[in-house]
Design an enzyme around this catalytic site. Structure first.
Site, PDB file in Angstrom:
ATOM      1  N   LYS A 123       0.818  -1.205   0.000  1.00  0.00           N
ATOM      2  CA  LYS A 123       0.000   0.000   0.000  1.00  0.00           C
ATOM      3  C   LYS A 123       0.865   1.274   0.000  1.00  0.00           C
ATOM      4  CE  LYS A 123      -3.985  -2.242   0.498  1.00  0.00           C
ATOM      5  NZ  LYS A 123      -3.565  -3.659   0.538  1.00  0.00           N
TER       6      LYS A 123
HETATM    7  C1  LIG Z   1      -4.153  -4.767   0.050  1.00  0.00           C
HETATM    8  C2  LIG Z   1      -3.315  -5.987  -0.006  1.00  0.00           C
HETATM    9  C3  LIG Z   1      -3.549  -6.979  -0.971  1.00  0.00           C
HETATM   10  C4  LIG Z   1      -4.696  -6.905  -1.950  1.00  0.00           C
HETATM   11  O1  LIG Z   1      -4.534  -5.872  -2.883  1.00  0.00           O
HETATM   12  P1  LIG Z   1      -5.788  -5.328  -3.734  1.00  0.00           P
HETATM   13  O2  LIG Z   1      -5.264  -4.197  -4.503  1.00  0.00           O
HETATM   14  O3  LIG Z   1      -6.820  -4.926  -2.711  1.00  0.00           O
HETATM   15  O4  LIG Z   1      -6.267  -6.461  -4.568  1.00  0.00           O
HETATM   16  C5  LIG Z   1      -2.690  -8.057  -1.008  1.00  0.00           C
HETATM   17  N1  LIG Z   1      -1.679  -8.184  -0.129  1.00  0.00           N
HETATM   18  C6  LIG Z   1      -1.435  -7.265   0.817  1.00  0.00           C
HETATM   19  C7  LIG Z   1      -0.320  -7.472   1.771  1.00  0.00           C
HETATM   20  C8  LIG Z   1      -2.230  -6.121   0.898  1.00  0.00           C
HETATM   21  O5  LIG Z   1      -1.969  -5.209   1.842  1.00  0.00           O
END
Ligand SMILES: *Cc1c(COP(=O)(O)O)cnc(C)c1O
Length: 495
Positions: free
Chosen positions: A112
Site C-alpha cells: 500500500k
Molecule cells: C491490500 C493488499 C492486498 C490486496 O490488494 P488489492 O489491490 O486490494 O487487490 C494483497 N496483499 C497485501 C499485503 C495487501 O496489503
C-alpha cells in the site's frame, strides 16, 4: 493527449484527473475510469535505463494529464525518497523459479505504501489546482494495510484530517499495533465490530449521504478517499509493473517486447487492475493470474462468470485479502461491458440488492487474459515452508497465496513465460503466521520473540516499522459498532 475520467455508472459525469482524485468516488456511487489510456510511447529499452522515479514520471504523466511536469515531479520526488529502505524502491528478486517484485520496502512494509506515499501529495496538489478551501477529510476503510499506510502518508499533512475504520477482530496483531500507535494530531483510528466489507460499505454510504456532506460543507470539510478506488492510487500502481518489466529487460531475462505473466495476490482488485491498465498502455503482459485465499469469490467469478458474495466470510492468515466485495472489479466489468455505464449500473444494482450478478457470455469472452485460482490455508503455509527450505527465502502469507496459485497455473497450463509475482508484504508484518508455517513449535512464543527468530532464520534486517512499535504507546482506542460509523465521524468533526 489528455485523459478525462468518467464514472462507471454515468458517462455524463466527466472530470479531470485532479478532480477525480479529490472526489475519490463519484456521486452516483461509480468509480472514475480513464476515458482512454494513452500509449507509453517510450522505448522499453530506454525505460530500462531509468530509475524508479523516472519511470514513475513517464507512466503517471500519461494518465494525470492536468498535472504540470513540475507538479508531478514534485509529488514523485517527495514520495519515493528515503522513506523506502532501498533506492531501488521496488526490488525484483529472482528466487525459486519466479521473480518476486518486492513492493514492501516503504515505511509501513506493505505494498500500500507504493501508492499511499504519493497520494497525499497528489491530493494536496489537486486541492490547490482546483482552489479548494475546505479541509479535506480522508475517510478510509481498511483490511489492515491501507489504514497504516494512509495514516503514515497523511499524518500532519496541513489541510487534511484522516479517519480510518478497521475490523476490530479482522487484522493481525502487528497491523493493529501499527495503526493504534499512529502519531499526528490529524489522525483518528476506529475499530469496528464488523468485518472489512462492513467497514467499506459504511464508508461508501457516508460518501453518498447528502445530509452528512451538507453538514460537513457548512463546517468547512469535504471527504476524499484513500481507498484503492481512488484513481490517485491506481495510477501510481501501474508504475511498478513497467518498472519490473524493464528490470527484466535490463538484467537480460527478456528482450524488449517479450511477453511476461504477472501473479497478483488479490483482495479489492486494485493491484491487478493496475497491471491491466499498464498492459493497455502497451506493456507486454500475456496473463493476469489472480490469486485468492479461501475467500475465493474472484476465482468463482472467473470460472463461471457469476459474482456472488453470498457466502461465509472466512478470516485467514492473509487478512488483507479477506474481502467478498472486490470494489475495483467494477472497473473491469465496465470495460468488458464495452465502457457501457448503463450495463454496468444494472449489474452493480444487482450486487447491491441481491449480492450477486452474472455477466454475459460476450463479456466473459473478454476475460481470456485472466486466470483465477486460490490457495487454502494449508497450501499457503506449505508454500512458505517449501520456499524457505529450498531457497532460504521467506515470504509473507499474501505473497505465499500468489506463489501457490502460480504453481497451480503452471501445472494447469505448462506455460513457462517469465513471470513476476507481486510480493505485497514483508514477512515481518505477519510474523506469527509465517513462523508457524515454517515450524508449529513457534506457536508458544510472543510476537516480538518471533520477530527476532524470523530475523535469525531469514538474515533480513528487522524493518524500522517493526522496531518502532515494540515500545510505542497506544494513542487510539475508539471502538464502535458498524452501525455507529457515521455518529463516530460526526463526533470527531464536531458536527
Ligand atoms: C491490500 C493488499 C492486498 C490486496 O490488494 P488489492 O489491490 O486490494 O487487490 C494483497 N496483499 C497485501 C499485503 C495487501 O496489503
Amino acid at each position: 493527449m489528455s485523459v478525462m475520467y468518467k464514472s462507471t455508472r454515468n458517462s455524463n459525469e466527466v472530470m479531470t484527473a485532479s478532480e477525480a482524485i479529490l472526489k475519490g468516488l463519484s456521486d452516483d456511487g461509480g468509480l472514475y475510469v480513464p476515458d482512454n489510456i494513452p500509449a507509453l510511447g517510450v522505448d522499453l529499452n530506454k525505460l530500462a535505463d531509468m530509475d524508479y522515479r523516472q519511470v514513475a514520471f513517464e507512466v503517471m504523466s500519461r494518465m494525470l494529464t492536468d498535472f504540470t511536469e513540475d507538479e508531478l515531479k514534485h509529488c514523485i520526488d517527495s514520495a519515493y525518497d528515503d522513506k523506502f529502505d532501498t533506492p531501488l524502491i521496488a526490488p525484483l528478486v529472482n528466487k525459486a523459479g519466479a521473480n518476486y517484485l518486492e513492493l514492501f520496502h516503504g515505511s509501513t512494509i506493505a505494498f500500500k505504501d507504493m501508492a499511499l506515499s504519493i497520494l497525499p501529495y497528489l491530493l494536496v496538489t489537486s486541492a490547490k489546482k482546483n482552489k479548494v478551501t475546505n479541509e479535506i477529510v480522508i475517510l478510509t476503510a481498511t483490511s489492515g494495510d491501507t489504514g497504516k499506510a494512509a495514516l503514515a502518508g497523511f499524518a500532519d499533512v496541513p489541510g487534511t484530517k484522516i479517519i480510518v475504520f478497521y475490523p476490530k477482530n479482522g487484522v493481525s496483531p502487528i497491523q493493529e499495533k501499527q495503526m493504534v500507535t499512529q502519531k499526528g494530531d490529524n489522525t483518528y483510528v476506529v475499530g469496528i465490530i464488523g468485518n472489512f466489507d462492513d467497514a467499506q460499505t459504511g464508508v461508501k454510504n457516508m460518501f453518498n449521504d447528502k445530509n452528512l456532506l451538507g453538514d460537513m460543507n457548512n463546517k468547512g470539510y469535504q471527504f476524499s478517499s484513500a481507498n484503492s478506488i481512488n484513481i490517485g492510487r491506481l495510477v501510481p500502481q501501474m508504475v511498478y509493473y513497467v518498472y519490473a518489466y524493464t528490470r527484466l529487460v535490463k538484467n537480460g531475462q527478456i528482450k524488449a517486447g517479450d511477453k511476461i505473466n504477472v501473479v497478483v495476490p488479490t483482495g479489492n482488485f486494485g493491484n491487478i487492475l493496475a497491471a491491466y491498465y499498464a498492459k493497455e498502455m502497451g506493456l507486454p503482459i500475456a496473463k493476469f493470474i489472480c490469486a485468492s485465499n479461501e475467500n475465493k469469490v474472484l476465482y468463482d467469478f472467473f470460472e463461471t462468470g457469476s459474482y456472488d458474495k453470498n457466502r461465509e466470510f472466512i478470516l485467514t492468515s492473509s487478512p488483507s485479502m479477506d474481502i467478498l466485495i472486490s470494489s475495483n472489479l467494477e472497473r473491469l466489468i465496465y470495460r468488458i461491458a464495452g465502457d457501457d455505464a448503463a450495463k454496468n449500473n444494472d449489474l452493480m444494482n444487482g450486487l447491491n440488492s441481491t449480492g450477486k450478478y452474472e455477466i454475459t457470455p460476450e463479456m466473459k469472452a473478454k476475460l481470456s487474459e485472466f486466470y483465477g485460482n486460490y490457495a487454502t490455508e494449508a497450501e499457503t503455509a506449505a508454500t512458505i515452508k517449501r520456499v524457505y527450505e529450498s531457497d532460504g527465502y521467506i515470504m509473507d502469507t499474501h505473497t505465499a497465496v500468489a506463489a501457490t496459485v502460480y504453481e497451480k497455473y503452471k501445472a494447469d497450463s505448462n506455460d513457462d513465460t517469465p513471470t513476476v509475482i507481486a510480493s505485497t508484504a514483508s514477512p515481518y508484518k505477519f510474523t506469527r503466521s509465517v513462523m508457524e508455517a515454517i515450524d508449529k513449535s513457534y506457536a508458544s512464543q510472543s510476537d516480538f520473540e518471533l520477530v527476532d527468530e524470523l530475523n535469525k532464520l531469514s538474515g533480513v534486517k528487522i524493518p524500522q516499522a517493526i522496531e518502532d512499535i515494540r515500545s510505542a504507546a497506544v494513542l487510539h482506542d475508539t471502538v464502535c459498532d458498524k452501525s455507529e460509523m457515521e455518529a463516530t465521524v460526526r463526533n470527531i468533526l464536531g458536527l
